[in-house]
Design a protein around this motif. Structure first.
Motif, PDB file in Angstrom:
ATOM      1  N   VAL A 141       0.859  -1.194   0.000  1.00  0.00           N
ATOM      2  CA  VAL A 141       0.000   0.000   0.000  1.00  0.00           C
ATOM      3  C   VAL A 141       0.898   1.247   0.000  1.00  0.00           C
ATOM      4  N   LYS A 142       0.589   2.188  -0.912  1.00  0.00           N
ATOM      5  CA  LYS A 142       1.315   3.459  -0.966  1.00  0.00           C
ATOM      6  C   LYS A 142       0.472   4.528  -0.298  1.00  0.00           C
ATOM      7  N   VAL A 143       1.053   5.178   0.726  1.00  0.00           N
ATOM      8  CA  VAL A 143       0.348   6.217   1.494  1.00  0.00           C
ATOM      9  C   VAL A 143       0.726   7.578   0.906  1.00  0.00           C
ATOM     10  N   ILE A 144      -0.239   8.341   0.429  1.00  0.00           N
ATOM     11  CA  ILE A 144      -0.019   9.676  -0.154  1.00  0.00           C
ATOM     12  C   ILE A 144      -0.520  10.719   0.844  1.00  0.00           C
ATOM     13  N   LEU A 145       0.435  11.575   1.367  1.00  0.00           N
ATOM     14  CA  LEU A 145       0.093  12.614   2.348  1.00  0.00           C
ATOM     15  C   LEU A 145      -0.329  13.876   1.597  1.00  0.00           C
ATOM     16  N   LYS A 146      -1.479  14.448   1.924  1.00  0.00           N
ATOM     17  CA  LYS A 146      -2.015  15.636   1.257  1.00  0.00           C
ATOM     18  C   LYS A 146      -2.320  16.724   2.292  1.00  0.00           C
ATOM     19  N   GLU A 147      -2.115  18.065   1.823  1.00  0.00           N
ATOM     20  CA  GLU A 147      -2.460  19.188   2.676  1.00  0.00           C
ATOM     21  C   GLU A 147      -3.973  19.383   2.638  1.00  0.00           C
ATOM     22  N   ASP A 148      -4.457  19.979   3.765  1.00  0.00           N
ATOM     23  CA  ASP A 148      -5.896  20.192   3.861  1.00  0.00           C
ATOM     24  C   ASP A 148      -6.186  21.680   3.594  1.00  0.00           C
ATOM     25  N   TYR A 149      -6.565  22.087   2.408  1.00  0.00           N
ATOM     26  CA  TYR A 149      -6.882  23.461   2.032  1.00  0.00           C
ATOM     27  C   TYR A 149      -8.357  23.783   2.224  1.00  0.00           C
ATOM     28  N   LEU A 150      -9.039  23.046   2.790  1.00  0.00           N
ATOM     29  CA  LEU A 150     -10.480  23.251   2.930  1.00  0.00           C
ATOM     30  C   LEU A 150     -10.813  24.453   3.819  1.00  0.00           C
ATOM     31  N   PRO A 151     -10.170  24.719   4.973  1.00  0.00           N
ATOM     32  CA  PRO A 151     -10.527  25.900   5.794  1.00  0.00           C
ATOM     33  C   PRO A 151     -10.233  27.203   5.063  1.00  0.00           C
ATOM     34  N   LEU A 152      -9.067  27.268   4.353  1.00  0.00           N
ATOM     35  CA  LEU A 152      -8.714  28.488   3.633  1.00  0.00           C
ATOM     36  C   LEU A 152      -9.724  28.795   2.551  1.00  0.00           C
ATOM     37  N   ILE A 153     -10.099  27.739   1.832  1.00  0.00           N
ATOM     38  CA  ILE A 153     -11.081  27.921   0.759  1.00  0.00           C
ATOM     39  C   ILE A 153     -12.407  28.355   1.344  1.00  0.00           C
ATOM     40  N   ALA A 154     -12.762  27.799   2.477  1.00  0.00           N
ATOM     41  CA  ALA A 154     -14.037  28.153   3.105  1.00  0.00           C
ATOM     42  C   ALA A 154     -14.029  29.613   3.558  1.00  0.00           C
ATOM     43  N   GLY A 155     -12.915  30.110   4.116  1.00  0.00           N
ATOM     44  CA  GLY A 155     -12.827  31.520   4.538  1.00  0.00           C
ATOM     45  C   GLY A 155     -12.907  32.474   3.371  1.00  0.00           C
ATOM     46  N   LEU A 156     -12.176  32.145   2.283  1.00  0.00           N
ATOM     47  CA  LEU A 156     -12.205  32.973   1.090  1.00  0.00           C
ATOM     48  C   LEU A 156     -13.610  33.065   0.522  1.00  0.00           C
ATOM     49  N   ILE A 157     -14.260  31.966   0.522  1.00  0.00           N
ATOM     50  CA  ILE A 157     -15.640  31.959   0.004  1.00  0.00           C
ATOM     51  C   ILE A 157     -16.535  32.831   0.890  1.00  0.00           C
ATOM     52  N   ALA A 158     -16.325  32.801   2.187  1.00  0.00           N
ATOM     53  CA  ALA A 158     -17.144  33.609   3.105  1.00  0.00           C
ATOM     54  C   ALA A 158     -16.921  35.110   2.858  1.00  0.00           C
ATOM     55  N   VAL A 159     -15.658  35.534   2.625  1.00  0.00           N
ATOM     56  CA  VAL A 159     -15.356  36.952   2.360  1.00  0.00           C
ATOM     57  C   VAL A 159     -16.018  37.397   1.070  1.00  0.00           C
ATOM     58  N   ILE A 160     -15.909  36.522   0.064  1.00  0.00           N
ATOM     59  CA  ILE A 160     -16.517  36.873  -1.231  1.00  0.00           C
ATOM     60  C   ILE A 160     -18.020  36.990  -1.092  1.00  0.00           C
ATOM     61  N   VAL A 161     -18.608  36.116  -0.368  1.00  0.00           N
ATOM     62  CA  VAL A 161     -20.077  36.165  -0.171  1.00  0.00           C
ATOM     63  C   VAL A 161     -20.451  37.450   0.575  1.00  0.00           C
ATOM     64  N   ALA A 162     -19.671  37.875   1.587  1.00  0.00           N
ATOM     65  CA  ALA A 162     -19.984  39.087   2.362  1.00  0.00           C
ATOM     66  C   ALA A 162     -19.855  40.328   1.496  1.00  0.00           C
ATOM     67  N   PHE A 163     -18.823  40.354   0.667  1.00  0.00           N
ATOM     68  CA  PHE A 163     -18.611  41.506  -0.212  1.00  0.00           C
ATOM     69  C   PHE A 163     -19.750  41.653  -1.205  1.00  0.00           C
ATOM     70  N   ILE A 164     -20.133  40.528  -1.770  1.00  0.00           N
ATOM     71  CA  ILE A 164     -21.232  40.553  -2.737  1.00  0.00           C
ATOM     72  C   ILE A 164     -22.512  40.998  -2.042  1.00  0.00           C
ATOM     73  N   SER A 165     -22.698  40.635  -0.834  1.00  0.00           N
ATOM     74  CA  SER A 165     -23.913  41.017  -0.089  1.00  0.00           C
ATOM     75  C   SER A 165     -23.950  42.532   0.150  1.00  0.00           C
TER      76      SER A 165
END
Length: 566
Positions: free
Chosen positions: A488-512
């Motif tokens: 079995v080959k174990v592939i370690l990946k970074e978790d960019y999900l919180p950053l993407i979620a914050g960016l999306i929140a800023v964009i949504v607030a600006f548009i609002s």
């Protein structure tokens, strides 16, 4: 002299004349004497057969000249007459030794002057008063093989020289007796027959028949008189039926057998069984004996009656049927070939038995294989992993069929790792541990171990994967048959999900914010705009309407002074 002729002398001619004269004299003498010896009478009929007390009539005639003819008889005599046909008649003839002659006195006769005579052949007969059959000096049943004498009594029959006594058994002619006696009067005759009956003659019927064969002139058909049949009873010693009771009986262990001892004898025999040397079972009705594995090897059936006995020995062989591996014990391995054997002990060497092989597998299906053998049968098998726990047994064909015990087999096979549950590549996000599961099927149950790093190992089906786990790990499943490994080959990946979620929140607030601003402007201009009354003119059509300088009219109401002050 002519050619071919011979001259005769005087002496030769004299001799020739003398010989001719002697021949003529001899011929005349012969004719005279011959006529004298033959009596010119004809009887019709020439022979008569008359029942005692019956009537009779015979003609006597001639064709030559005579000086008288007649009948001489002790009964019905006919005096001399010049007729050429005379008849002898008797209405009731009862004289046994009667002599009857027809005579004639010839008119021209040389020599003896006695009349010529012709005797009539007269036979007077009488049928028997009775014909009976009996045994001589014996009463009751006869014993097979012994000699006995039967007697046939014919009473008051005549003439005996024409009598034939015939012996019958059923419809079979056994013997016949004739007589040479010339006695003409009725007599009694006793005729005997020697017999030596066997068991087939039990119930046979003997009888005798008296027949008077009086020739063509007698009654047709010839008179026959029979005795009443004599039924005989034959006693004979028992004979055991060897077909139903063979000398060797083979019994499978656990399958009782019934021996049947039947014997033919008269009187009906009693049956007894002798088991071994000392044990005896006796019963007048026990023709059957149950044979089990505890029965002694030698048993005897004894049939006995008043005439004799018969004995039949039986060897009892206990047969075993067993199933086993050949040169193997324990579990079997998938892919290897093994041999099963079915052994039948104490099989009759002159015969073969039919053996059937059966297998009941986990799929609940039964396979059968048939072979004909003398004492053992073998079966080649190559088990698969689905045969684990399968049952094999063999069966000997018969009524009923006999089966061995079941042989349960255990199948060992090397492990196979479940690749669906353990993929070859596993992605792991930093900060989020993962659990790897390594499952393997095998028998015996395999042990699971994980290898990661140089010397790190872990014995477990599960492995926790973190960001510190090496890139390559291996799962190994192992048992006594073999092993299986999964990399079995174990592939370690970074978790960019919180950053993407914050960016999306800023964009949504600006548009609002932008949306709210635009909406407020629109609301002020469209719904709450300025209205000017300067230079407003009433409408010509409606004095109450004012215009705001645009095309839209504004409703106006004219007020009085009093309304304004108020």
């Amino acid at each position: 002299m002519q050619k071919g002729t011979f001259p005769l002398t005087t002496s030769s001619r004299v001799t020739y004349m003398r010989l001719m004269l002697l021949g003529f004299i001899f011929l005349c003498f012969s004719l005279l004497t011959g006529a004298q010896d033959e009596c010119p009478l004809q009887l019709d009929p020439q022979r008569v057969v008359v029942r005692y007390g019956g009537s009779v009539e015979v003609n006597c005639n001639t064709s030559v000249a005579h000086k008288g003819m007649g009948w001489e008889a002790s009964e019905g005599a006919v005096p001399k007459t010049n007729d050429s046909l005379i008849t002898w008649r008797v209405s009731e003839l009862k004289e046994w030794d009667i002599k009857t002659l027809c005579y004639i006195n010839l008119k021209y006769k040389i020599g003896n002057e006695n009349p010529c005579k012709v005797e009539l052949n007269v036979t007077i007969y009488k049928t028997p008063d009775s014909v009976s059959i009996s045994t001589v000096n014996h009463r009751g049943p006869m014993i097979e093989g012994q000699q006995y004498e039967l007697q046939c009594d014919v009473h008051d029959v005549a003439p005996v020289q024409y009598l034939t006594v015939k012996w019958y058994k059923g419809q079979t002619l056994l013997h016949q007796t004739t007589f040479t006696d010339t006695i003409e009067t009725p007599v009694n005759k006793a005729v005997t027959l020697l017999i030596r009956p066997d068991r087939a003659d039990d119930g046979a019927q003997y009888w005798c028949e008296a027949e008077l064969d009086l020739g063509a002139e007698g009654p047709q058909p010839s008179p026959k008189y029979s005795s009443e049949p004599l039924s005989i009873t034959v006693y004979y010693k028992p004979i055991i039926n060897e077909t139903k009771l063979p000398s060797v009986v083979r019994v499978f262990r656990g399958y009782p057998e019934v021996l049947v001892c039947e014997a033919e004898g008269n009187p009906k025999p009693t049956i007894s069984w002798s088991l071994g040397t000392n044990s005896t079972v006796h019963s007048t009705n026990s023709e059957k004996l149950n044979i089990t594995e505890s029965t002694p090897e030698n048993v005897y059936c004894i049939a006995n009656n008043s005439v004799g006995s018969d004995i039949r020995g039986v060897n009892v062989y206990i047969q075993d049927i067993s199933i086993s591996f050949v040169n193997h014990s324990g579990a079997v391995i998938v892919g290897k070939q093994y041999e099963l054997q079915c052994i039948i002990q104490n099989v009759d060497p002159s015969k073969s038995v039919v053996v059937r092989w059966y297998k009941l597998s986990q799929t609940n299906s039964t396979d059968a294989n048939t072979t004909s053998v003398s004492n053992s049968s073998k079966l080649q098998i190559s088990p698969s992993k689905t045969d684990d726990g399968a049952q094999y047994w063999c069966e000997v064909e018969g009524t009923p069929p006999v089966s061995s015990d079941c042989l349960n087999i255990t199948v060992h096979y090397k492990p196979i790792i479940n690749k669906i549950k353990l993929p070859s590549t596993v992605p792991v996000f930093r900060g989020y541990p993962e659990v790897l599961v390594c499952e393997a099927e095998g028998n015996p149950k395999p042990t699971i171990s994980w290898s990661f790093g140089a010397n790190d190992k872990k014995n477990s089906e599960k492995l926790n994967i973190t960001e510190s786990t090496p890139e390559n790990v291996s799962c190994t499943a192992n048992n006594s048959v073999g092993s299986d490994i999964r990399h079995v080959k174990v592939i370690l990946k970074e978790d960019y999900l919180p950053l993407i979620a914050g960016l999306i929140a800023v964009i949504v607030a600006f548009i609002s914010v932008i949306f709210i601003f635009i909406f407020s402007i629109y609301y002020k201009t469209a719904k709450m705009g300025h209205y000017s009354l300067k230079n407003a003119k009433p409408s010509a059509q409606n004095g109450n309407i004012a215009q705001n300088g645009k095309h839209n009219t504004i409703p106006m109401k004219k007020l009085s002074q009093s309304s304004i002050l108020a």
